[in-house]
Motif scaffolding. Sequence first.
Motif, PDB file in Angstrom:
ATOM      1  N   PRO A   1      88.781  32.345  -8.846  1.00 40.85           N
ATOM      2  CA  PRO A   1      88.697  31.171  -7.987  1.00 40.85           C
ATOM      3  C   PRO A   1      89.566  31.262  -6.734  1.00 40.85           C
ATOM      4  CG  PRO A   1      90.093  30.718  -9.871  1.00 40.85           C
ATOM      5  CD  PRO A   1      89.494  32.068 -10.100  1.00 40.85           C
ATOM      6  N   ASP A   2      90.540  32.183  -6.730  1.00 37.19           N
ATOM      7  CA  ASP A   2      91.425  32.312  -5.578  1.00 37.19           C
ATOM      8  C   ASP A   2      91.964  33.735  -5.528  1.00 37.19           C
ATOM      9  OD1 ASP A   2      93.462  32.460  -7.544  1.00 37.19           O
ATOM     10  OD2 ASP A   2      93.769  30.291  -7.454  1.00 37.19           O
ATOM     11  N   LEU A   3      92.737  34.025  -4.476  1.00 36.97           N
ATOM     12  CA  LEU A   3      93.228  35.389  -4.285  1.00 36.97           C
ATOM     13  C   LEU A   3      94.139  35.819  -5.418  1.00 36.97           C
ATOM     14  CD1 LEU A   3      93.410  37.951  -2.594  1.00 36.97           C
ATOM     15  CD2 LEU A   3      95.281  36.887  -1.298  1.00 36.97           C
ATOM     16  N   ARG A   4      94.972  34.922  -5.894  1.00 39.84           N
ATOM     17  CA  ARG A   4      95.878  35.297  -6.988  1.00 39.84           C
ATOM     18  C   ARG A   4      95.097  35.804  -8.201  1.00 39.84           C
ATOM     19  NH1 ARG A   4     101.072  34.283  -6.560  1.00 39.84           N
ATOM     20  NH2 ARG A   4     101.867  32.921  -4.902  1.00 39.84           N
ATOM     21  N   GLN A   5      94.078  35.068  -8.579  1.00 37.52           N
ATOM     22  CA  GLN A   5      93.306  35.490  -9.749  1.00 37.52           C
ATOM     23  C   GLN A   5      92.509  36.755  -9.455  1.00 37.52           C
ATOM     24  OE1 GLN A   5      93.859  33.810 -12.686  1.00 37.52           O
ATOM     25  NE2 GLN A   5      92.907  35.681 -13.516  1.00 37.52           N
ATOM     26  N   LEU A   6      92.066  36.902  -8.216  1.00 35.38           N
ATOM     27  CA  LEU A   6      91.374  38.135  -7.836  1.00 35.38           C
ATOM     28  C   LEU A   6      92.299  39.343  -7.994  1.00 35.38           C
ATOM     29  CD1 LEU A   6      89.267  37.261  -4.653  1.00 35.38           C
ATOM     30  CD2 LEU A   6      88.404  38.194  -6.813  1.00 35.38           C
ATOM     31  N   ILE A   7      93.545  39.202  -7.573  1.00 41.37           N
ATOM     32  CA  ILE A   7      94.507  40.304  -7.705  1.00 41.37           C
ATOM     33  C   ILE A   7      94.732  40.634  -9.175  1.00 41.37           C
ATOM     34  CG2 ILE A   7      96.933  40.943  -7.387  1.00 41.37           C
ATOM     35  CD1 ILE A   7      96.845  39.399  -4.722  1.00 41.37           C
ATOM     36  N   VAL A   8      94.940  39.608  -9.981  1.00 41.30           N
ATOM     37  CA  VAL A   8      95.165  39.824 -11.420  1.00 41.30           C
ATOM     38  C   VAL A   8      93.954  40.504 -12.046  1.00 41.30           C
ATOM     39  CG1 VAL A   8      95.418  38.653 -13.644  1.00 41.30           C
ATOM     40  CG2 VAL A   8      96.806  37.938 -11.682  1.00 41.30           C
ATOM     41  N   ASN A   9      92.762  40.002 -11.761  1.00 46.79           N
ATOM     42  CA  ASN A   9      91.555  40.561 -12.376  1.00 46.79           C
ATOM     43  C   ASN A   9      91.263  41.974 -11.881  1.00 46.79           C
ATOM     44  OD1 ASN A   9      91.282  38.165 -13.745  1.00 46.79           O
ATOM     45  ND2 ASN A   9      89.650  37.356 -12.443  1.00 46.79           N
ATOM     46  N   THR A  10      91.566  42.239 -10.610  1.00 46.86           N
ATOM     47  CA  THR A  10      91.365  43.588 -10.080  1.00 46.86           C
ATOM     48  C   THR A  10      92.302  44.573 -10.758  1.00 46.86           C
ATOM     49  OG1 THR A  10      90.642  42.714  -7.941  1.00 46.86           O
ATOM     50  CG2 THR A  10      91.389  45.004  -7.991  1.00 46.86           C
ATOM     51  N   ALA A  11      93.569  44.175 -10.915  1.00 43.63           N
ATOM     52  CA  ALA A  11      94.535  45.049 -11.600  1.00 43.63           C
ATOM     53  C   ALA A  11      94.076  45.342 -13.030  1.00 43.63           C
ATOM     54  CB  ALA A  11      95.913  44.400 -11.602  1.00 43.63           C
ATOM     55  N   LYS A  12      93.646  44.318 -13.714  1.00 44.54           N
ATOM     56  CA  LYS A  12      93.195  44.496 -15.102  1.00 44.54           C
ATOM     57  C   LYS A  12      91.932  45.345 -15.162  1.00 44.54           C
ATOM     58  CE  LYS A  12      95.205  40.283 -17.099  1.00 44.54           C
ATOM     59  NZ  LYS A  12      94.926  38.979 -17.751  1.00 44.54           N
ATOM     60  N   ASN A  13      91.111  45.277 -14.110  1.00 49.01           N
ATOM     61  CA  ASN A  13      89.870  46.042 -14.094  1.00 49.01           C
ATOM     62  C   ASN A  13      90.114  47.540 -13.969  1.00 49.01           C
ATOM     63  OD1 ASN A  13      86.932  46.151 -14.034  1.00 49.01           O
ATOM     64  ND2 ASN A  13      87.149  46.741 -11.887  1.00 49.01           N
ATOM     65  N   HIS A  14      91.285  47.939 -13.472  1.00 49.38           N
ATOM     66  CA  HIS A  14      91.607  49.362 -13.393  1.00 49.38           C
ATOM     67  C   HIS A  14      92.036  49.920 -14.755  1.00 49.38           C
ATOM     68  CE1 HIS A  14      91.861  50.478  -8.935  1.00 49.38           C
ATOM     69  NE2 HIS A  14      91.306  49.280  -8.979  1.00 49.38           N
ATOM     70  N   LEU A  15      92.531  49.071 -15.623  1.00 49.42           N
ATOM     71  CA  LEU A  15      93.072  49.539 -16.908  1.00 49.42           C
ATOM     72  C   LEU A  15      92.051  50.284 -17.776  1.00 49.42           C
ATOM     73  CD1 LEU A  15      95.261  46.454 -17.842  1.00 49.42           C
ATOM     74  CD2 LEU A  15      96.109  48.770 -17.382  1.00 49.42           C
ATOM     75  N   PRO A  16      90.822  49.777 -17.955  1.00 50.39           N
ATOM     76  CA  PRO A  16      89.880  50.486 -18.830  1.00 50.39           C
ATOM     77  C   PRO A  16      89.487  51.867 -18.323  1.00 50.39           C
ATOM     78  CG  PRO A  16      89.166  48.216 -18.442  1.00 50.39           C
ATOM     79  CD  PRO A  16      90.260  48.494 -17.475  1.00 50.39           C
ATOM     80  N   SER A  17      89.742  52.150 -17.042  1.00 50.28           N
ATOM     81  CA  SER A  17      89.412  53.463 -16.486  1.00 50.28           C
ATOM     82  C   SER A  17      90.505  54.493 -16.749  1.00 50.28           C
ATOM     83  CB  SER A  17      89.162  53.340 -14.975  1.00 50.28           C
ATOM     84  OG  SER A  17      88.007  52.577 -14.730  1.00 50.28           O
ATOM     85  N   HIS A  18      91.619  54.052 -17.323  1.00 51.84           N
ATOM     86  CA  HIS A  18      92.720  54.940 -17.696  1.00 51.84           C
ATOM     87  C   HIS A  18      93.213  55.809 -16.533  1.00 51.84           C
ATOM     88  CE1 HIS A  18      92.148  53.911 -21.937  1.00 51.84           C
ATOM     89  NE2 HIS A  18      90.846  54.067 -21.743  1.00 51.84           N
ATOM     90  N   PRO A  19      93.647  55.198 -15.437  1.00 53.90           N
ATOM     91  CA  PRO A  19      94.222  56.008 -14.348  1.00 53.90           C
ATOM     92  C   PRO A  19      95.440  56.771 -14.840  1.00 53.90           C
ATOM     93  CG  PRO A  19      93.737  53.778 -13.608  1.00 53.90           C
ATOM     94  CD  PRO A  19      93.605  53.765 -15.093  1.00 53.90           C
ATOM     95  N   PHE A  20      95.464  58.070 -14.566  1.00 51.80           N
ATOM     96  CA  PHE A  20      96.495  58.940 -15.124  1.00 51.80           C
ATOM     97  C   PHE A  20      96.759  60.059 -14.130  1.00 51.80           C
ATOM     98  CE2 PHE A  20      98.647  61.552 -18.257  1.00 51.80           C
ATOM     99  CZ  PHE A  20      99.109  60.645 -19.199  1.00 51.80           C
TER     100      PHE A  20
END
Length: 272
Positions: free
Chosen positions: A101-120
Amino acid sequence: MLKTFFEKELVISGTQKKDGAANTKKDVRKIQSWLTLFSIINPAAATATGIDGDFGKATEKAVKNFQEVKGLTQTGIVDEETFSLLTAPMRNAFTKQSTGPDLRQLIVNTAKNHLPSHPFELVINQQPNSGPWVRAYMDGNEGADWLWCMGFVQSIIDQAASAQGKDFRKLMPQSYSCDTVGTTGLEKGILFRHTQIRNNPSLVKPGDIFLLQRSPNDWTHTGIITAVEDDLFETVEGNTNDGGSSNGNAVLKRMRNFRKSKLDVFSIQTLV
Protein backbone atom coordinates in the motif's frame (compact mmCIF):
# COMPACT_ATOMS: atom_id res chain seq x y z
CA MET A 1 15.42 1.21 -12.00
CA LEU A 2 18.83 2.82 -11.73
CA LYS A 3 20.72 -0.27 -10.58
CA THR A 4 20.30 -2.52 -13.60
CA PHE A 5 23.58 -4.42 -13.75
CA PHE A 6 21.66 -7.59 -12.91
CA GLU A 7 20.47 -7.63 -16.52
CA LYS A 8 24.02 -8.41 -17.67
CA GLU A 9 24.07 -11.48 -15.43
CA LEU A 10 21.00 -12.92 -17.17
CA VAL A 11 22.53 -13.26 -20.65
CA ILE A 12 25.41 -14.97 -22.41
CA SER A 13 26.73 -14.07 -25.84
CA GLY A 14 25.90 -17.44 -27.36
CA THR A 15 25.65 -21.18 -26.82
CA GLN A 16 28.51 -22.56 -24.73
CA LYS A 17 29.65 -26.17 -24.78
CA LYS A 18 32.62 -28.45 -24.13
CA ASP A 19 35.60 -27.19 -26.16
CA GLY A 20 33.24 -24.99 -28.17
CA ALA A 21 34.86 -22.66 -30.68
CA ALA A 22 32.42 -19.87 -29.71
CA ASN A 23 33.07 -20.20 -25.98
CA THR A 24 34.17 -17.14 -24.03
CA LYS A 25 35.80 -17.31 -20.60
CA LYS A 26 33.40 -14.67 -19.30
CA ASP A 27 30.32 -16.66 -20.32
CA VAL A 28 31.75 -19.96 -19.10
CA ARG A 29 32.56 -18.42 -15.72
CA LYS A 30 28.97 -17.21 -15.50
CA ILE A 31 27.71 -20.72 -16.23
CA GLN A 32 30.08 -22.29 -13.72
CA SER A 33 29.07 -19.71 -11.13
CA TRP A 34 25.37 -20.42 -11.56
CA LEU A 35 25.96 -24.17 -11.46
CA THR A 36 27.83 -23.76 -8.19
CA LEU A 37 25.13 -21.48 -6.76
CA PHE A 38 22.54 -24.12 -7.68
CA SER A 39 24.55 -26.72 -5.78
CA ILE A 40 24.47 -24.63 -2.59
CA ILE A 41 20.71 -25.06 -2.26
CA ASN A 42 20.65 -28.44 -4.03
CA PRO A 43 23.69 -30.22 -2.57
CA ALA A 44 22.74 -33.61 -3.99
CA ALA A 45 22.50 -32.32 -7.57
CA ALA A 46 26.26 -32.58 -8.23
CA THR A 47 26.43 -29.30 -10.15
CA ALA A 48 29.30 -27.64 -8.26
CA THR A 49 32.36 -27.15 -10.43
CA GLY A 50 35.47 -25.02 -10.69
CA ILE A 51 34.98 -21.42 -11.81
CA ASP A 52 37.89 -21.02 -14.20
CA GLY A 53 36.33 -20.20 -17.57
CA ASP A 54 37.29 -23.60 -19.04
CA PHE A 55 34.32 -25.61 -20.33
CA GLY A 56 35.77 -29.10 -19.96
CA LYS A 57 34.44 -32.50 -18.94
CA ALA A 58 33.62 -31.47 -15.36
CA THR A 59 31.54 -28.49 -16.45
CA GLU A 60 29.81 -30.57 -19.12
CA LYS A 61 28.83 -33.18 -16.55
CA ALA A 62 27.66 -30.51 -14.11
CA VAL A 63 25.45 -29.06 -16.87
CA LYS A 64 24.01 -32.51 -17.62
CA ASN A 65 23.23 -33.00 -13.95
CA PHE A 66 21.47 -29.64 -13.82
CA GLN A 67 19.50 -30.47 -16.96
CA GLU A 68 18.46 -33.77 -15.41
CA VAL A 69 17.14 -32.01 -12.30
CA LYS A 70 15.20 -29.57 -14.48
CA GLY A 71 13.76 -32.25 -16.76
CA LEU A 72 15.69 -31.17 -19.85
CA THR A 73 17.46 -33.35 -22.39
CA GLN A 74 20.94 -33.97 -21.00
CA THR A 75 23.06 -32.47 -23.76
CA GLY A 76 25.71 -30.83 -21.58
CA ILE A 77 25.30 -27.77 -23.81
CA VAL A 78 24.22 -24.42 -22.37
CA ASP A 79 21.79 -22.82 -24.78
CA GLU A 80 19.32 -20.04 -24.04
CA GLU A 81 16.81 -22.40 -22.39
CA THR A 82 19.33 -23.93 -19.99
CA PHE A 83 20.92 -20.60 -19.10
CA SER A 84 17.50 -19.06 -18.51
CA LEU A 85 16.75 -21.78 -15.97
CA LEU A 86 20.14 -21.32 -14.32
CA THR A 87 19.54 -17.60 -13.85
CA ALA A 88 15.84 -17.81 -12.95
CA PRO A 89 16.46 -17.02 -9.26
CA MET A 90 17.98 -13.63 -10.06
CA ARG A 91 15.35 -12.86 -12.68
CA ASN A 92 12.61 -13.59 -10.15
CA ALA A 93 14.27 -11.47 -7.46
CA PHE A 94 14.84 -8.40 -9.60
CA THR A 95 11.87 -8.44 -11.96
CA LYS A 96 8.97 -9.83 -9.92
CA GLN A 97 6.79 -6.86 -9.02
CA SER A 98 6.26 -6.57 -5.27
CA THR A 99 3.02 -5.09 -3.99
CA GLY A 100 2.17 -2.94 -1.02
CA PRO A 101 0.00 0.00 0.00
CA ASP A 102 2.98 2.35 0.40
CA LEU A 103 6.72 2.62 -0.16
CA ARG A 104 7.59 1.19 3.24
CA GLN A 105 5.69 -2.00 2.57
CA LEU A 106 7.08 -2.16 -0.95
CA ILE A 107 10.62 -2.06 0.46
CA VAL A 108 9.83 -4.77 3.01
CA ASN A 109 8.15 -7.00 0.43
CA THR A 110 10.92 -6.48 -2.12
CA ALA A 111 13.57 -7.44 0.43
CA LYS A 112 11.63 -10.55 1.38
CA ASN A 113 11.16 -11.40 -2.29
CA HIS A 114 14.93 -11.76 -2.71
CA LEU A 115 15.17 -14.35 0.08
CA PRO A 116 13.68 -17.37 -1.79
CA SER A 117 16.27 -16.86 -4.55
CA HIS A 118 19.08 -17.53 -2.06
CA PRO A 119 21.49 -14.73 -3.02
CA PHE A 120 24.95 -15.99 -2.14
CA GLU A 121 28.49 -14.88 -2.83
CA LEU A 122 31.20 -17.10 -4.29
CA VAL A 123 34.96 -17.28 -3.98
CA ILE A 124 36.47 -16.82 -7.45
CA ASN A 125 40.22 -16.66 -8.03
CA GLN A 126 40.62 -16.81 -4.24
CA GLN A 127 38.54 -13.65 -3.91
CA PRO A 128 35.44 -13.69 -1.66
CA ASN A 129 32.60 -11.25 -2.29
CA SER A 130 32.43 -12.48 -5.88
CA GLY A 131 29.88 -13.95 -8.26
CA PRO A 132 26.66 -12.95 -10.05
CA TRP A 133 24.74 -11.79 -6.98
CA VAL A 134 27.53 -9.57 -5.71
CA ARG A 135 28.01 -8.01 -9.15
CA ALA A 136 24.26 -7.41 -9.45
CA TYR A 137 24.07 -5.61 -6.12
CA MET A 138 27.40 -3.82 -6.60
CA ASP A 139 26.98 -2.60 -10.20
CA GLY A 140 29.59 -4.99 -11.57
CA ASN A 141 32.13 -4.73 -8.77
CA GLU A 142 33.34 -7.80 -6.90
CA GLY A 143 36.28 -9.12 -4.88
CA ALA A 144 37.58 -9.14 -1.33
CA ASP A 145 37.39 -5.37 -0.86
CA TRP A 146 33.79 -5.05 -2.08
CA LEU A 147 31.65 -5.57 1.01
CA TRP A 148 28.15 -5.66 -0.43
CA CYS A 149 25.67 -5.02 2.38
CA MET A 150 24.95 -1.43 1.29
CA GLY A 151 24.82 -2.48 -2.36
CA PHE A 152 22.07 -4.91 -1.37
CA VAL A 153 20.15 -2.30 0.64
CA GLN A 154 20.25 0.26 -2.15
CA SER A 155 19.22 -2.34 -4.74
CA ILE A 156 16.12 -3.11 -2.67
CA ILE A 157 15.22 0.54 -2.12
CA ASP A 158 15.83 1.34 -5.79
CA GLN A 159 13.64 -1.54 -6.93
CA ALA A 160 10.81 -0.53 -4.59
CA ALA A 161 11.07 3.21 -5.21
CA SER A 162 11.18 2.73 -8.97
CA ALA A 163 7.83 0.94 -8.80
CA GLN A 164 6.41 4.26 -7.61
CA GLY A 165 8.37 6.33 -10.11
CA LYS A 166 10.72 7.63 -7.41
CA ASP A 167 14.50 8.14 -7.46
CA PHE A 168 16.15 6.71 -4.34
CA ARG A 169 19.04 9.15 -4.79
CA LYS A 170 16.80 11.89 -3.42
CA LEU A 171 17.06 10.02 -0.13
CA MET A 172 20.75 9.13 -0.19
CA PRO A 173 23.68 9.17 -2.62
CA GLN A 174 24.27 6.02 -4.60
CA SER A 175 27.11 4.42 -2.68
CA TYR A 176 28.52 1.16 -1.36
CA SER A 177 29.63 2.83 1.89
CA CYS A 178 27.77 2.65 5.20
CA ASP A 179 29.77 5.69 6.31
CA THR A 180 28.58 7.76 3.34
CA VAL A 181 24.94 6.91 4.00
CA GLY A 182 25.30 7.41 7.76
CA THR A 183 26.91 10.82 7.29
CA THR A 184 24.15 11.80 4.87
CA GLY A 185 21.57 10.81 7.46
CA LEU A 186 23.23 13.01 10.07
CA GLU A 187 23.40 15.96 7.68
CA LYS A 188 19.71 15.59 6.76
CA GLY A 189 18.60 14.97 10.33
CA ILE A 190 17.10 11.59 9.47
CA LEU A 191 19.54 9.32 11.30
CA PHE A 192 18.32 8.27 14.73
CA ARG A 193 21.04 7.27 17.16
CA HIS A 194 20.82 3.99 19.04
CA THR A 195 20.35 5.87 22.32
CA GLN A 196 17.31 7.69 20.91
CA ILE A 197 15.85 4.43 19.65
CA ARG A 198 16.25 2.70 23.00
CA ASN A 199 14.33 5.56 24.62
CA ASN A 200 11.68 5.68 21.89
CA PRO A 201 11.46 2.60 19.64
CA SER A 202 8.44 4.12 17.86
CA LEU A 203 10.92 6.27 15.90
CA VAL A 204 11.66 3.17 13.81
CA LYS A 205 9.31 1.86 11.17
CA PRO A 206 9.46 -1.02 8.67
CA GLY A 207 11.41 -0.08 5.56
CA ASP A 208 13.97 1.95 7.49
CA ILE A 209 17.65 1.02 7.39
CA PHE A 210 19.78 0.03 10.35
CA LEU A 211 23.46 0.95 10.50
CA LEU A 212 25.66 -0.96 12.94
CA GLN A 213 27.81 1.63 14.69
CA ARG A 214 31.47 1.05 15.52
CA SER A 215 31.99 4.66 16.59
CA PRO A 216 29.76 7.77 16.24
CA ASN A 217 30.87 8.38 12.64
CA ASP A 218 31.86 4.87 11.59
CA TRP A 219 29.36 2.19 10.60
CA THR A 220 30.26 -1.36 9.60
CA HIS A 221 27.07 -3.06 8.42
CA THR A 222 23.53 -2.35 7.24
CA GLY A 223 20.24 -3.98 6.38
CA ILE A 224 16.52 -3.42 5.83
CA ILE A 225 14.28 -3.37 8.92
CA THR A 226 11.15 -5.38 8.14
CA ALA A 227 9.47 -5.30 11.56
CA VAL A 228 9.94 -3.90 15.08
CA GLU A 229 8.84 -5.97 18.06
CA ASP A 230 9.72 -5.46 21.73
CA ASP A 231 13.52 -5.03 21.80
CA LEU A 232 14.03 -6.55 18.39
CA PHE A 233 14.44 -5.55 14.77
CA GLU A 234 13.50 -8.18 12.21
CA THR A 235 15.78 -7.57 9.23
CA VAL A 236 16.80 -8.70 5.78
CA GLU A 237 20.54 -8.22 5.22
CA GLY A 238 23.13 -8.88 2.55
CA ASN A 239 26.74 -9.98 3.08
CA THR A 240 25.90 -11.59 6.41
CA ASN A 241 25.74 -15.09 7.90
CA ASP A 242 24.15 -17.03 10.76
CA GLY A 243 26.36 -15.20 13.23
CA GLY A 244 25.38 -11.76 11.96
CA SER A 245 28.76 -10.99 10.42
CA SER A 246 29.28 -7.74 8.53
CA ASN A 247 31.30 -9.71 5.97
CA GLY A 248 29.36 -12.92 5.58
CA ASN A 249 28.28 -14.58 2.35
CA ALA A 250 24.50 -14.46 1.95
CA VAL A 251 21.23 -12.55 2.10
CA LEU A 252 19.45 -13.66 5.24
CA LYS A 253 16.50 -12.78 7.42
CA ARG A 254 17.72 -12.05 10.95
CA MET A 255 16.68 -10.80 14.36
CA ARG A 256 18.76 -8.08 16.05
CA ASN A 257 18.37 -6.78 19.61
CA PHE A 258 18.66 -2.98 19.44
CA ARG A 259 19.21 -2.75 23.20
CA LYS A 260 22.31 -4.92 23.01
CA SER A 261 23.80 -3.58 19.78
CA LYS A 262 24.54 -0.04 18.66
CA LEU A 263 22.04 0.12 15.84
CA ASP A 264 21.51 3.59 14.43
CA VAL A 265 18.57 3.92 12.05
CA PHE A 266 18.34 5.86 8.78
CA SER A 267 14.72 6.86 8.19
CA ILE A 268 13.27 6.67 4.67
CA GLN A 269 10.37 8.94 5.60
CA THR A 270 11.46 11.81 3.33
CA LEU A 271 11.08 9.54 0.28
CA VAL A 272 7.68 8.17 1.31
